[in-house]
Every structure is written in structure tokens, then in C-alpha cells.
Design a protein around this motif. Sequence first.
Motif, PDB file in Angstrom:
ATOM      1  N   ALA A  44      51.559  32.711  43.275  1.00  0.00           N
ATOM      2  CA  ALA A  44      51.068  31.537  44.175  1.00  0.00           C
ATOM      3  C   ALA A  44      50.036  30.606  43.289  1.00  0.00           C
ATOM      4  O   ALA A  44      49.348  29.892  43.961  1.00  0.00           O
ATOM      5  N   GLY A  45      50.252  30.465  41.997  1.00  0.00           N
ATOM      6  CA  GLY A  45      49.681  29.478  41.064  1.00  0.00           C
ATOM      7  C   GLY A  45      48.130  30.012  40.849  1.00  0.00           C
ATOM      8  O   GLY A  45      47.661  31.030  41.084  1.00  0.00           O
ATOM      9  N   TYR A  46      47.615  29.057  40.117  1.00  0.00           N
ATOM     10  CA  TYR A  46      46.002  29.404  39.679  1.00  0.00           C
ATOM     11  C   TYR A  46      45.080  29.072  40.735  1.00  0.00           C
ATOM     12  O   TYR A  46      45.103  27.970  41.337  1.00  0.00           O
ATOM     13  N   PRO A  47      44.073  29.923  40.651  1.00  0.00           N
ATOM     14  CA  PRO A  47      42.932  29.580  41.853  1.00  0.00           C
ATOM     15  C   PRO A  47      42.601  28.156  41.537  1.00  0.00           C
ATOM     16  O   PRO A  47      41.964  27.682  42.636  1.00  0.00           O
ATOM     17  N   GLU A  48      42.136  27.726  40.397  1.00  0.00           N
ATOM     18  CA  GLU A  48      41.719  26.544  40.023  1.00  0.00           C
ATOM     19  C   GLU A  48      42.399  25.282  40.920  1.00  0.00           C
ATOM     20  O   GLU A  48      41.748  24.154  41.156  1.00  0.00           O
ATOM     21  N   ASP A  49      43.755  25.585  41.181  1.00  0.00           N
ATOM     22  CA  ASP A  49      44.458  24.466  41.423  1.00  0.00           C
ATOM     23  C   ASP A  49      44.232  24.409  42.960  1.00  0.00           C
ATOM     24  O   ASP A  49      44.865  23.243  43.888  1.00  0.00           O
ATOM     25  N   PHE A  74      39.357  33.532  48.562  1.00  0.00           N
ATOM     26  CA  PHE A  74      40.674  33.264  49.307  1.00  0.00           C
ATOM     27  C   PHE A  74      41.169  34.101  50.370  1.00  0.00           C
ATOM     28  O   PHE A  74      40.857  35.209  50.095  1.00  0.00           O
ATOM     29  N   TYR A  75      41.966  33.800  51.346  1.00  0.00           N
ATOM     30  CA  TYR A  75      42.688  34.895  52.195  1.00  0.00           C
ATOM     31  C   TYR A  75      44.193  34.006  52.603  1.00  0.00           C
ATOM     32  O   TYR A  75      44.155  33.001  52.463  1.00  0.00           O
ATOM     33  N   ALA A  76      45.029  34.926  52.749  1.00  0.00           N
ATOM     34  CA  ALA A  76      46.265  34.466  53.188  1.00  0.00           C
ATOM     35  C   ALA A  76      46.892  34.855  54.547  1.00  0.00           C
ATOM     36  O   ALA A  76      46.609  36.076  54.664  1.00  0.00           O
ATOM     37  N   ASP A 131      48.048  37.633  34.783  1.00  0.00           N
ATOM     38  CA  ASP A 131      48.226  36.413  34.274  1.00  0.00           C
ATOM     39  C   ASP A 131      47.119  35.243  34.772  1.00  0.00           C
ATOM     40  O   ASP A 131      47.294  34.335  34.480  1.00  0.00           O
ATOM     41  N   GLY A 132      46.428  36.062  35.642  1.00  0.00           N
ATOM     42  CA  GLY A 132      45.171  34.873  36.376  1.00  0.00           C
ATOM     43  C   GLY A 132      45.848  34.240  37.495  1.00  0.00           C
ATOM     44  O   GLY A 132      45.045  33.357  38.198  1.00  0.00           O
ATOM     45  N   GLN A 133      47.267  34.571  38.192  1.00  0.00           N
ATOM     46  CA  GLN A 133      47.511  33.529  39.152  1.00  0.00           C
ATOM     47  C   GLN A 133      47.195  34.522  40.389  1.00  0.00           C
ATOM     48  O   GLN A 133      47.246  35.840  40.437  1.00  0.00           O
ATOM     49  N   LEU A 134      47.378  33.760  41.567  1.00  0.00           N
ATOM     50  CA  LEU A 134      47.303  34.514  42.957  1.00  0.00           C
ATOM     51  C   LEU A 134      48.660  35.390  43.336  1.00  0.00           C
ATOM     52  O   LEU A 134      49.665  34.878  42.737  1.00  0.00           O
ATOM     53  N   LEU A 135      48.267  36.295  43.681  1.00  0.00           N
ATOM     54  CA  LEU A 135      49.364  37.250  44.018  1.00  0.00           C
ATOM     55  C   LEU A 135      49.407  37.791  45.375  1.00  0.00           C
ATOM     56  O   LEU A 135      48.607  38.546  46.000  1.00  0.00           O
ATOM     57  N   VAL A 136      50.409  36.989  46.175  1.00  0.00           N
ATOM     58  CA  VAL A 136      50.465  37.642  47.744  1.00  0.00           C
ATOM     59  C   VAL A 136      51.390  38.871  47.913  1.00  0.00           C
ATOM     60  O   VAL A 136      52.584  38.481  47.572  1.00  0.00           O
ATOM     61  N   PRO A 152      39.063  45.423  51.195  1.00  0.00           N
ATOM     62  CA  PRO A 152      39.041  44.857  49.921  1.00  0.00           C
ATOM     63  C   PRO A 152      40.124  43.807  49.820  1.00  0.00           C
ATOM     64  O   PRO A 152      39.783  42.700  49.525  1.00  0.00           O
ATOM     65  N   ASP A 153      41.587  44.225  49.864  1.00  0.00           N
ATOM     66  CA  ASP A 153      42.404  43.126  49.474  1.00  0.00           C
ATOM     67  C   ASP A 153      42.899  42.111  50.495  1.00  0.00           C
ATOM     68  O   ASP A 153      43.715  41.331  50.316  1.00  0.00           O
ATOM     69  N   ALA A 154      42.107  42.347  51.774  1.00  0.00           N
ATOM     70  CA  ALA A 154      42.292  40.966  52.835  1.00  0.00           C
ATOM     71  C   ALA A 154      41.849  39.908  52.323  1.00  0.00           C
ATOM     72  O   ALA A 154      41.989  38.759  52.924  1.00  0.00           O
ATOM     73  N   TYR A 155      40.664  39.780  51.507  1.00  0.00           N
ATOM     74  CA  TYR A 155      40.018  38.798  50.988  1.00  0.00           C
ATOM     75  C   TYR A 155      39.754  38.830  49.391  1.00  0.00           C
ATOM     76  O   TYR A 155      39.218  39.791  49.133  1.00  0.00           O
ATOM     77  N   LEU A 156      40.037  37.872  48.934  1.00  0.00           N
ATOM     78  CA  LEU A 156      39.782  37.763  47.234  1.00  0.00           C
ATOM     79  C   LEU A 156      38.615  36.884  46.988  1.00  0.00           C
ATOM     80  O   LEU A 156      38.497  35.762  47.159  1.00  0.00           O
ATOM     81  N   ASN A 157      37.572  37.670  46.678  1.00  0.00           N
ATOM     82  CA  ASN A 157      36.334  37.095  46.189  1.00  0.00           C
ATOM     83  C   ASN A 157      36.521  36.356  45.001  1.00  0.00           C
ATOM     84  O   ASN A 157      37.090  36.936  44.167  1.00  0.00           O
ATOM     85  N   TYR A 158      36.268  35.033  44.854  1.00  0.00           N
ATOM     86  CA  TYR A 158      36.403  34.224  43.620  1.00  0.00           C
ATOM     87  C   TYR A 158      35.545  33.082  43.732  1.00  0.00           C
ATOM     88  O   TYR A 158      35.404  32.275  44.526  1.00  0.00           O
TER      89      TYR A 158
END
Lengths: 159, 263
Positions: A44-49, A74-76, A131-136, A152-158
Motif C-alpha cells: 500500500a505504498g510508502y508510509p511517508e505518503d 498505522f492501522y488497517a 522494500d519499505g512499503q506498507l503490507l496489508v 503486535p501486527d494489528a498496529y504498525l508503530n511508525y
Amino acid sequence: MSRKNFLNVAGWFAFFSFLATAVVGAIRLMVPRVLYEAPSAFKAGYPEDYIVGKVNENYKDEYRVWIVREIDGFYALAAICTHLGCTPRWLSLEKMFKCPCHGSGYHKDGVNFEGPTPRPLERLKITLADDGQLLVDRNIKFLYEKQEWSKPDAYLNYG
Amino acid sequence: MLGIVEQLRDKMQRTEVYKSIFRHSYQDTQRNRALQILDNVFLHLHPVRISRHATNIGFTWGMGGITFLLFIILTVTGVILMFYYRPAAEYAYDDMKYLMNDVAFGPLMRNMHRWAAHAMVITVMLHMFRVFLTGSYKAPRQFNWVIGVFLLTLTLFLSFTGYLLPWDQLAIWAVTVGTNMARATPFLGSEGPFGPELGMRIDNDVRFVLLGGTQVGPPTLLRFYVLHCIFLPLIAAVLMTVHFWRIRKDGGISGPDVSTKKF
Ligand code: HEM
Ligand code: FES
């Protein structure tokens, strides 16, 4: 066993084996092996975006997923109403998800506050790919009512 | 003038073709009337005679018969719609629009099909209600009640599968909501009792087989179309045949008082 008897048994055996195979085959045929559906995991693209505080709807049409950027991560959220499966809408002014089918409402974090739904929206596994992109991964769900949102994987600390 | 007409009719009634279709005359004798029913493939499911009360609308409300009439209307109009409707995601919605806006008498056929479908659900329930009120489910008619329960279920399934075919938002979400219930099927549903224990997942349970996928999509449209146009009507037709035959075998339509039944 006489020859006549043997042929009789063999004949019926052949008949019923054929029938059984055909029936089993027909039932198995109804279960597709290939699906023309979107893959369960996607990048799902790069976190900075992502903009802090915003609900990102870019992946809703194809994957039925919202990705929310908070200050610290992040959370999805699965865009599937936990009442009976319609797709709710994100109302950015009211800051809530509303389902058009029977009126269930959810806060931005996914917790329900009105309507017939019995439980919050489901969160999905969100991590960083190599590659640094978000992965859902839509196959791995986290349910609030089972206290799984703190896993852990329910929320991505960033940061 | 009249002489010629009568002569022609006489001549026609003596031809081989006429006698093959109408095998008996109009002679008003008991024997001839019985033969007219018995020797006709369409009528022979009927009893040769029925008791007077069976024709009383106040008793049956005619609801079974009306349900059957609606089924016939649905079959005819449905087949007509099939000439324009293609059950593929790319075409279905446009074909429905085409039928409604550009096909001559398309709206009439589609609306007849739709209203008859709604009506059939209502009449089949009223019929069941009537059978219950008159106690007609009791022996020896309990078997026909059971056939009736299957017919009721089939009627509802026919409505449900037909609902998806316009392929608009209402159709897709209504069927999404409806088929989500199948997740909770015991043993065969991924969220039902004992389902997960038996290895049921979202991509192999009964809902998956029904939808042909994990969500309502093009395979679902095709599946529902086949169920709606072939599979379910065929089973319903067979069961209706048994239903009608059974009424006769159980001694005709039940009456207010069997002991004083007069023919
Ligand atoms: C597709 C649906 C159905 C059709 C076309 C149908 C048709 C008929 C017809 C034409 C009759 C003759 C009497 C009358 O018109 O009332 C009848 C009788 C009967 N039906 Fe149905 N029926 C259907 C569904 C049902 C259902 C849902 C039940 C109940 C569960 C049921 C139970 C019976 C019974 C027990 C009789 C015998 C009643 C008596 O002898 O008085 N049928 N049906
Ligand atoms: S499906 Fe969303 S409120 Fe019923």
C-alpha cells in the motif's frame, strides 16, 4: 459364486461406482480452484505518503480496506460492515463510518456506536515490507471483542 | 350458410388429426366424462370427479391454484426475458436497462415477472395458512404437507436467486447480506457451530460454493442464474406434480365433514 452371479454383482458394482464418481465429481466441480478476486495481501505504498490523522481510501475499491495514519503509526480497517457485510462509507466531516444498509455507525478507530451491528470493524495485519512499503494481509484479522487489537501486527508503530 | 359451417365441423371432427387430439366426444354420460379426463396427459393428474365442497372458494380460497397459475406466468415471462438477458457481469445490468427502455413490451414482461414473483410468495403463504386453518395437514395428507414445505422453500429460493439478476446495487448488497447468513450454517459454515472444527474456512465452506467465490461476484451471478432459470424451477415442477397427484390419492381436497362426503 457362479459365473452368472459374479457378472450380476460386477455389473451393479460398475454401475454404482460410475454413479458415485459422477456425483462426487459434480459436487467437487462446484468448488472453484481459481478465483478471479483481488489477492489477499497487497502493498500500500510508502508510509511517508500518508497524512497524519487521515483515513486513506485509495485501497477501498479494490481491496475493501481503509488505512489510517496516526501520529505514532498505522492501522488497517476492513471496509466490511460487521452487521451483515455491506461496505460502510467514511464521512470525513462527521468523522465516522456509516453503513448505508441498516445504518450502523463506527468511530474512526473502528469501534461501533450506533445501529444494529454487534461489534467493531475488524482490523487487518499491517506490517512493513522489505522494500519499505506498507503490507496489508486481509487474511489475518484482529477482533476488538477478543482483545486482539493490542497484538503486535494489528498496529504498525511508525514515528 | 349454417349448413356449410356444420358440414365443415363434421368433416374436421372425423379427421385423423382431430381424433388424435380430442379422443372423446362431448356426449354427456358418466363414462364419457371420465374418459375425457383420463385420456388426456394434462388433465389426468386431476381426479375424474371431485366433491362439491372442493369447488367452494370459501374453503380453499383457491390459493393453491392461484399459486400454480402464478408459477406458469413466471415460467412464460421468464423464458421471454431470457431472450434478452445475459448472465454476465458486463452485460446483465445493461440488458435489464435495455429491456426496460428499448425493447417493445419489455417493461410489461419484466413487471409481470416481478409482480407475479412477489404475489407467489404471498399466495403460497396464504395457501399454507389455509391448509393449516382447515386442518388439512392431518393424516392422510401429512405427506403433502411435507412436499408443501419444500415447495415453500423453493419459492423463497427462486425469489432470492432472481433478486440478484438485475445486477444493480440493491441486488448485490441484498444478496451479500442474505448469503452472509450461510456463514453460520452448522458444520458447513466457516462461522457456524462446529464449522471451524471441521476445517471450514471462508474459501471452502457452503457459502463459498453458493457464491463461487469469497464475495458476491461474476461467478455468483452465473450460479444464481442457472439455479433460478433451470435447477429450482425444474425441482419445483416435479414437486408440484407430486403435490397434485397426492391430493387426488389422498381422497381429493379435504372437506368439512368426511363422513357425509357426497359426490
Ligand atoms: C409452489 C407452491 C404450491 C402450489 C403450486 C400448491 C398447489 C396446491 C393446490 C392447487 C392444491 C389444491 C387445493 C387448493 O387450491 O387449496 C393444494 C393442496 C394442498 N397443499 Fe399445496 N401448493 C403449494 C405449496 C404448499 C405448501 C407451502 C403447503 C404446506 C406446507 C402445502 C400443503 C398442501 C396440502 C396439505 C394440500 C391438501 C389440502 C386439502 O386436501 O385440503 N402446499 N396445493
Ligand atoms: S450491513 Fe451494515 S448496517 Fe447492516
